[in-house]
Design a protein around this motif. Structure first.
Motif, PDB file in Angstrom:
ATOM      1  N   LEU A   1       0.980  -1.143   0.025  1.00 56.18           N
ATOM      2  CA  LEU A   1      -0.199  -0.052  -0.004  1.00 56.18           C
ATOM      3  C   LEU A   1       0.873   1.303  -0.109  1.00 56.18           C
ATOM      4  N   GLU A   2       2.146   1.233   0.782  1.00 52.12           N
ATOM      5  CA  GLU A   2       3.119   2.384   0.719  1.00 52.12           C
ATOM      6  C   GLU A   2       3.273   2.659  -0.723  1.00 52.12           C
ATOM      7  N   LEU A   3       3.578   1.631  -1.530  1.00 47.21           N
ATOM      8  CA  LEU A   3       4.280   1.843  -2.869  1.00 47.21           C
ATOM      9  C   LEU A   3       2.999   2.464  -3.761  1.00 47.21           C
ATOM     10  N   VAL A   4       1.876   2.287  -3.606  1.00 47.72           N
ATOM     11  CA  VAL A   4       0.707   2.768  -4.180  1.00 47.72           C
ATOM     12  C   VAL A   4       0.630   4.397  -3.829  1.00 47.72           C
ATOM     13  N   LEU A   5       0.623   4.634  -2.460  1.00 47.24           N
ATOM     14  CA  LEU A   5       0.633   5.812  -1.773  1.00 47.24           C
ATOM     15  C   LEU A   5       1.920   6.742  -2.371  1.00 47.24           C
ATOM     16  N   PHE A   6       3.078   6.256  -2.578  1.00 44.30           N
ATOM     17  CA  PHE A   6       4.123   7.064  -3.003  1.00 44.30           C
ATOM     18  C   PHE A   6       3.716   8.079  -4.142  1.00 44.30           C
ATOM     19  N   ARG A   7       3.123   7.600  -5.143  1.00 39.60           N
ATOM     20  CA  ARG A   7       2.755   8.210  -6.188  1.00 39.60           C
ATOM     21  C   ARG A   7       2.046   9.397  -5.668  1.00 39.60           C
ATOM     22  N   ALA A   8       0.830   9.089  -5.140  1.00 38.29           N
ATOM     23  CA  ALA A   8      -0.082  10.360  -4.758  1.00 38.29           C
ATOM     24  C   ALA A   8       0.352  11.217  -3.641  1.00 38.29           C
ATOM     25  N   ILE A   9       1.196  10.854  -3.093  1.00 38.40           N
ATOM     26  CA  ILE A   9       1.670  11.557  -1.748  1.00 38.40           C
ATOM     27  C   ILE A   9       3.370  11.483  -1.833  1.00 38.40           C
ATOM     28  N   PRO A  10       3.900  12.506  -2.461  1.00 39.08           N
ATOM     29  CA  PRO A  10       5.418  12.462  -2.792  1.00 39.08           C
ATOM     30  C   PRO A  10       6.305  12.835  -1.819  1.00 39.08           C
ATOM     31  N   ARG A  11       5.813  13.685  -0.831  1.00 31.87           N
ATOM     32  CA  ARG A  11       6.551  14.330   0.124  1.00 31.87           C
ATOM     33  C   ARG A  11       6.021  14.109   1.519  1.00 31.87           C
TER      34      ARG A  11
END
Length: 232
Positions: free
Chosen positions: A38-48
């Motif tokens: 799930l983190e890997l998916v969230l990386f794209r939407a929440i970059p910082r």
């Protein structure tokens, strides 16, 4: 927070993301836990932002990676940090997974690709919060020609009309059908109403030369086949 502390945290976050990505590349999905996927998916939407706490909170609230993807958009946005952009990213992943499962059975001989069929039905319905009734329409070679959601009901009931099922099969020139519905409770054991409804559809379809190959009830990680259990 001093500038040095801020840079240190930023570097740690970047390093964590890189390490997690590399672990996924090397080992695939078996190399990461649900919250890490799930983190890997969230990386794209929440970059910082460090998204590990958010990923863990989502898993704790909804139950699993698949449950998070299937959760209603409104409920997802109840979680602090989940914006419309994040929800869109999650729904894109869900749609991609469903499309991949669908392509594994589309235009193929469904009865010889049974596990692929179960995987698809699970992806399509197992994590829904209300019952839905789907029909897989097959041609005379038992290849899938259409998959349609016929009805959506409540948490434990879906109204189904045998006449409408048969009418749609005739419109698609289908030779056979497979009935599919989910049990949001997770227990795929059919109810008395499920059994009665199936018998009514079989009775309506038989005179028109339409075979009912099976009725699949999809639960969480398990399914019930009317054919296998001798109810068809």
């Amino acid at each position: 927070m001093t500038e040095g502390e801020g840079n240190s945290q930023a570097n740690h976050m970047v390093g964590h993301r890189d390490r997690l990505r590399q672990r996924f590349v090397k080992a695939g999905v078996d190399g990461v836990q649900d919250y890490e996927l799930l983190e890997l998916v969230l990386f794209r939407a929440i970059p910082r932002r460090d998204v590990k706490p958010l990923a863990k909170e989502l898993i704790e609230r909804f139950g699993s990676f698949a449950d998070v993807l299937a959760a209603p958009s409104a409920r997802l946005q109840e979680v602090k940090g989940i914006s419309e952009k994040v929800v869109t990213e999650l729904k894109i992943v869900q749609a991609a997974a469903l499309k991949l499962s669908q392509q594994n059975i589309l235009k193929r001989q469904v009865l010889s690709s049974w596990q692929a069929l179960i995987d698809y039905c699970t992806a399509a319905t197992a994590y829904e919060k209300i019952e839905q009734f789907r029909i897989l329409f097959l041609d005379n070679k038992n290849a899938l020609i259409a998959d349609e959601k016929q009805q959506t009901g409540t948490v434990n009931h879906t109204p189904v009309y045998p006449r409408e099922v048969v009418k749609r099969a005739l419109a698609l020139d289908a030779s056979a059908i497979i009935l599919v519905h989910n049990h949001p409770s997770g227990d795929p054991t059919p109810s008395g109403a499920d059994i009665q409804m199936t018998a009514q559809i079989v009775q309506a379809a038989k005179p028109l030369g339409i075979r009912v190959h099976d009725h699949l009830v999809i639960g969480r990680g398990q399914h019930y086949s009317f054919r296998t259990e001798g109810l068809l």
